[in-house]
Write a protein that holds these residues in place. Structure first.
Motif, PDB file in Angstrom:
ATOM      1  N   UNK A   1      28.405 -46.361  25.259  1.00  0.00           N
ATOM      2  CA  UNK A   1      29.289 -45.805  26.276  1.00  0.00           C
ATOM      3  C   UNK A   1      30.518 -45.222  25.586  1.00  0.00           C
ATOM      4  N   UNK A   2      30.848 -43.989  25.973  1.00  0.00           N
ATOM      5  CA  UNK A   2      31.955 -43.289  25.329  1.00  0.00           C
ATOM      6  C   UNK A   2      32.927 -42.762  26.385  1.00  0.00           C
ATOM      7  N   UNK A   3      34.198 -42.639  25.977  1.00  0.00           N
ATOM      8  CA  UNK A   3      35.216 -42.015  26.806  1.00  0.00           C
ATOM      9  C   UNK A   3      35.913 -40.956  25.958  1.00  0.00           C
ATOM     10  N   UNK A   4      35.994 -39.745  26.489  1.00  0.00           N
ATOM     11  CA  UNK A   4      36.614 -38.645  25.750  1.00  0.00           C
ATOM     12  C   UNK A   4      37.772 -38.058  26.548  1.00  0.00           C
ATOM     13  N   UNK A   5      38.851 -37.770  25.841  1.00  0.00           N
ATOM     14  CA  UNK A   5      39.946 -36.978  26.384  1.00  0.00           C
ATOM     15  C   UNK A   5      39.865 -35.640  25.661  1.00  0.00           C
ATOM     16  N   UNK A   6      39.645 -34.586  26.452  1.00  0.00           N
ATOM     17  CA  UNK A   6      39.391 -33.267  25.885  1.00  0.00           C
ATOM     18  C   UNK A   6      40.380 -32.279  26.486  1.00  0.00           C
ATOM     19  N   UNK A   7      41.135 -31.618  25.618  1.00  0.00           N
ATOM     20  CA  UNK A   7      42.107 -30.620  26.055  1.00  0.00           C
ATOM     21  C   UNK A   7      41.673 -29.277  25.474  1.00  0.00           C
ATOM     22  N   UNK A   8      41.432 -28.317  26.368  1.00  0.00           N
ATOM     23  CA  UNK A   8      40.959 -27.007  25.919  1.00  0.00           C
ATOM     24  C   UNK A   8      41.452 -25.917  26.860  1.00  0.00           C
ATOM     25  N   UNK A   9      41.836 -24.786  26.290  1.00  0.00           N
ATOM     26  CA  UNK A   9      42.234 -23.642  27.109  1.00  0.00           C
ATOM     27  C   UNK A   9      41.034 -23.061  27.851  1.00  0.00           C
ATOM     28  N   UNK A  10      39.824 -23.377  27.409  1.00  0.00           N
ATOM     29  CA  UNK A  10      38.613 -22.925  28.106  1.00  0.00           C
ATOM     30  C   UNK A  10      38.501 -23.529  29.505  1.00  0.00           C
ATOM     31  N   UNK A  11      39.262 -24.561  29.789  1.00  0.00           N
ATOM     32  CA  UNK A  11      39.208 -25.215  31.101  1.00  0.00           C
ATOM     33  C   UNK A  11      40.102 -24.531  32.143  1.00  0.00           C
ATOM     34  N   UNK A  12      40.911 -23.559  31.704  1.00  0.00           N
ATOM     35  CA  UNK A  12      41.811 -22.854  32.631  1.00  0.00           C
ATOM     36  C   UNK A  12      41.001 -22.262  33.785  1.00  0.00           C
ATOM     37  N   UNK A  13      41.429 -22.540  35.015  1.00  0.00           N
ATOM     38  CA  UNK A  13      40.799 -21.966  36.186  1.00  0.00           C
ATOM     39  C   UNK A  13      39.444 -22.555  36.554  1.00  0.00           C
ATOM     40  N   UNK A  14      39.030 -23.622  35.864  1.00  0.00           N
ATOM     41  CA  UNK A  14      37.728 -24.237  36.107  1.00  0.00           C
ATOM     42  C   UNK A  14      37.892 -25.532  36.908  1.00  0.00           C
ATOM     43  N   UNK A  15      36.906 -25.827  37.737  1.00  0.00           N
ATOM     44  CA  UNK A  15      36.882 -27.096  38.466  1.00  0.00           C
ATOM     45  C   UNK A  15      36.518 -28.220  37.502  1.00  0.00           C
ATOM     46  N   UNK A  16      36.687 -29.442  37.948  1.00  0.00           N
ATOM     47  CA  UNK A  16      36.330 -30.586  37.104  1.00  0.00           C
ATOM     48  C   UNK A  16      34.844 -30.536  36.742  1.00  0.00           C
ATOM     49  N   UNK A  17      34.011 -30.187  37.689  1.00  0.00           N
ATOM     50  CA  UNK A  17      32.568 -30.109  37.425  1.00  0.00           C
ATOM     51  C   UNK A  17      32.271 -29.032  36.392  1.00  0.00           C
ATOM     52  N   UNK A  18      32.903 -27.870  36.522  1.00  0.00           N
ATOM     53  CA  UNK A  18      32.690 -26.797  35.545  1.00  0.00           C
ATOM     54  C   UNK A  18      33.167 -27.200  34.153  1.00  0.00           C
ATOM     55  N   UNK A  19      34.257 -27.955  34.090  1.00  0.00           N
ATOM     56  CA  UNK A  19      34.757 -28.429  32.794  1.00  0.00           C
ATOM     57  C   UNK A  19      33.753 -29.381  32.154  1.00  0.00           C
ATOM     58  N   UNK A  20      33.230 -30.303  32.946  1.00  0.00           N
ATOM     59  CA  UNK A  20      32.250 -31.257  32.422  1.00  0.00           C
ATOM     60  C   UNK A  20      30.978 -30.530  31.989  1.00  0.00           C
ATOM     61  N   UNK A  21      30.558 -29.542  32.758  1.00  0.00           N
ATOM     62  CA  UNK A  21      29.374 -28.768  32.385  1.00  0.00           C
ATOM     63  C   UNK A  21      29.591 -28.065  31.056  1.00  0.00           C
ATOM     64  N   UNK A  22      30.803 -27.599  30.814  1.00  0.00           N
ATOM     65  CA  UNK A  22      31.112 -26.926  29.541  1.00  0.00           C
ATOM     66  C   UNK A  22      31.023 -27.911  28.381  1.00  0.00           C
ATOM     67  N   UNK A  23      31.476 -29.137  28.585  1.00  0.00           N
ATOM     68  CA  UNK A  23      31.358 -30.152  27.529  1.00  0.00           C
ATOM     69  C   UNK A  23      29.883 -30.486  27.301  1.00  0.00           C
TER      70      UNK A  23
END
Length: 81
Positions: free
Chosen positions: A30-52
């Motif tokens: 089990x892992x927990x990640x904190x990810x900060x990226x400019x690619x997340x601008x304007x994206x929903x939480x689901x879209x951000x997770x899909x990108x990861x």
């Protein structure tokens, strides 16, 4: 196959997604990640997770049992500090 380490998961994400901040903790299953990226601008939480998940590719099915994520833009990250 051996369980991946937090450092390995961090490298997998960094290889597929430009991050300004990235931390991964976990116990091999089990892992927990904190990810900060400019690619997340304007994206929903689901879209951000899909990108990861896209950055992790097949590893999400084959190697990683569970991954919880906090996905933030650089501005959201700065506001938290």
């Amino acid at each position: 196959m051996a369980n991946p380490t937090p450092a390995a998961i961090q490298q997998y994400i960094a290889d597929g997604l430009h991050c300004t901040h990235l931390e991964v903790d976990g116990d091999g299953q089990h892992f927990f990640a904190t990810i900060v990226s400019s690619e997340f601008e304007g994206k929903s939480r689901i879209q951000r997770h899909q990108r990861v998940y896209q950055a992790l590719g097949d590893r999400m099915r084959a190697e990683i049992h569970a991954l919880s994520m906090k996905t933030l833009t650089p501005d959201e990250w700065s506001a938290q500090a």
